[in-house]
Write a protein that holds these residues in place. Structure first.
Motif, mmCIF file in Angstrom:
data_model
loop_
_atom_site.group_PDB
_atom_site.id
_atom_site.type_symbol
_atom_site.label_atom_id
_atom_site.label_comp_id
_atom_site.label_asym_id
_atom_site.label_seq_id
_atom_site.Cartn_x
_atom_site.Cartn_y
_atom_site.Cartn_z
ATOM 1 N N GLY A 286 88.930 -110.851 62.021
ATOM 2 C CA GLY A 286 89.004 -111.509 63.336
ATOM 3 C C GLY A 286 89.968 -110.718 64.201
ATOM 4 O O GLY A 286 90.916 -111.270 64.764
ATOM 5 N N SER A 287 89.705 -109.407 64.323
ATOM 6 C CA SER A 287 90.690 -108.512 64.966
ATOM 7 C C SER A 287 90.736 -108.663 66.483
ATOM 8 O O SER A 287 91.667 -108.167 67.119
ATOM 9 N N GLU B 170 85.280 -107.976 63.304
ATOM 10 C CA GLU B 170 85.234 -108.879 64.455
ATOM 11 C C GLU B 170 83.777 -109.258 64.744
ATOM 12 O O GLU B 170 82.886 -108.422 64.687
#
Ligand SMILES: C[S@@+](CC[C@H](N)C(=O)[O-])C[C@H]1O[C@@H](n2cnc3c(N)ncnc32)[C@H](O)[C@@H]1O
Length: 404
Positions: free
Chosen positions: A192-193, A220
């Protein structure tokens, strides 16, 4: 200049710069626009529990009221008052006196005068070095929108900048105290960058400060963010930094036992929503990642399951209390399940509540093998069962994933 806005913005930028580079000394808001009871306001820096804050003193005829606030909030307060409430604003820095003034017709002027360029004291410099873990002049910071082309932190990104510094500081300490300290190749996955702020910062820190051959992958869901981050990585020639489009639950990394170079050593998941944090921790446990760092976001899974003891009904009939309790129980179970899988785990607030409400961090470091390990795992599993039974919890996502 006739319009007041560019001059006011330029003044606020000078204020923000002086706070960033340590030259800020004092700011005074004087001459209220209307001759009512507006106090004169003096702003200075203070160190409170090692945290640099702004002390805002409002001087009334018979008393002073002092409020200490974080830098972003302080800048907001000053921005809100500048020229709408006060006609004179005096900023004193170590190197110049900057005066902003307006007349009642709206003409705004700025006057700057050098003042002998006093050097920062050694003590101040020491504070600065401790506060800033990430060098502000790194090109990636401009690429991801934290600093402007002149290398100054963009005022609206001040909170994120603080968060990045704190995050890197925590990771630095964790890496130095883990088995990774001696390892030259360190692989990281950031689940979940998002816009990649922390991913870039960690990659840069590993390579430049810790001298590691770092391979860092951001995972992501949103493809536009992935493309944006890959482009930024190319622009700053960030070797070994890649972003992939994928879901935390299904993007697979090899496990260490498969001898693959793509197994990861550090798992990061900051602000991954709800059970996405469980998916990320599960992947880390399966990959036997040495370090797990997550800052959980919303917690929805346990609340509807929780059975509250009758004696506490008056406490938990308030939804907000039940929500807080559910958050606490969710993360405590995550910590226990990590301990049951061979990690030493801590939960703490990694940044002040004034900077973000999502300030809880779970940090887990893989334990070195020892005789006590089996016992520790058994004890943690027992605690999981006790907590679940107390609250009547039937399913915790991380436990379900681990059992499967
Ligand atoms: C709140 S942002 C946090 C970004 C970054 N970690 C940070 O702290 O700056 C959460 C990000 O996780 C992504 N995300 C949410 N669920 C995900 C999933 N299942 N797989 C991959 N990414 C996910 C979102 O698209 C979003 O960009």
């Amino acid at each position: 200049m006739t319009s007041s806005q560019p001059i006011t913005e330029a003044f606020l930028q000078l204020l923000s710069d002086s706070l960033s580079d340590g030259t800020f000394r004092r700011l005074v808001l004087a001459k209220p626009r209307t001759a009512d009871s507006c106090p004169r306001i003096t702003v200075r820096e203070v160190l409170i529990r090692k945290e640099l804050m702004l002390s805002i003193v409002s001087s009334f005829p018979t008393s002073d009221i002092t409020k200490n606030v974080g830098l972003p909030e302080g800048i907001q307060v000053i921005s809100a008052h500048i020229l709408s409430t006060y006609l004179r604003v005096h900023l004193t820095t170590a190197v110049e006196q900057i005066d902003l003034s307006a007349n009642k017709k709206g003409t705004v002027t700025i006057h700057r005068q050098k003042v002998g360029g006093t050097e920062l004291t050694a003590e101040r410099r020491h504070d600065r070095v401790k506060k800033r873990f990430v060098p502000q002049d790194r090109p990636y910071l401009t690429e991801v929108g934290i600093t402007d082309r002149a290398g100054q932190v963009i005022p609206s990104m001040a909170r994120k900048w603080k968060q990045i510094n704190k995050f890197v500081e925590i990771l630095d300490g964790a890496i130095r105290s883990s088995s990774l300290a001696e390892q030259s190749n360190v692989n990281v996955v950031d689940f979940g960058s998002g816009k990649g702020y922390l991913t870039f910062a960690l990659h840069d820190h590993l390579r430049t400060s810790l001298d590691k051959q770092a391979g860092v992958t951001g995972v992501e869901l949103r493809s536009e963010l992935v493309d944006q981050c890959n482009l930024a990585a190319r622009r700053v020639s960030a070797e070994g930094l890649t972003f992939v489009c994928g879901d935390i639950g299904t993007t697979r990394f090899a496990t260490r036992s498969s001898q693959s170079t793509s197994a990861f050593d550090v798992m990061v998941a900051l602000h991954a929503c709800d059970t996405a944090t469980d998916l990320a921790i599960h992947q880390a446990i399966v990959a036997q990642s040495s370090i797990v760092v997550c800052s959980p976001c919303c917690h929805k899974e346990l609340r509807p399951q929780m059975r509250i003891p009758e004696a506490l009904n008056s406490v938990f009939r308030h939804g907000v209390h039940l929500g807080l309790e559910a958050d606490m129980v969710t993360d405590s179970l995550r910590a226990l399940l990590l301990e049951a899988n061979g990690y030493d785990t801590k939960i703490f607030e990694f940044i002040g509540l004034e900077d973000t409400s999502k300030n809880k961090m779970i940090l887990a470091i893989k334990r070195a093998p020892s005789d006590a390990d089996v016992e520790q795992r058994v004890a943690a599993n027992r605690e999981v069962a006790t907590v679940k039974s107390f609250y009547g919890i039937t399913a915790h996502h991380l436990e379900t994933l681990l059992n499967a």
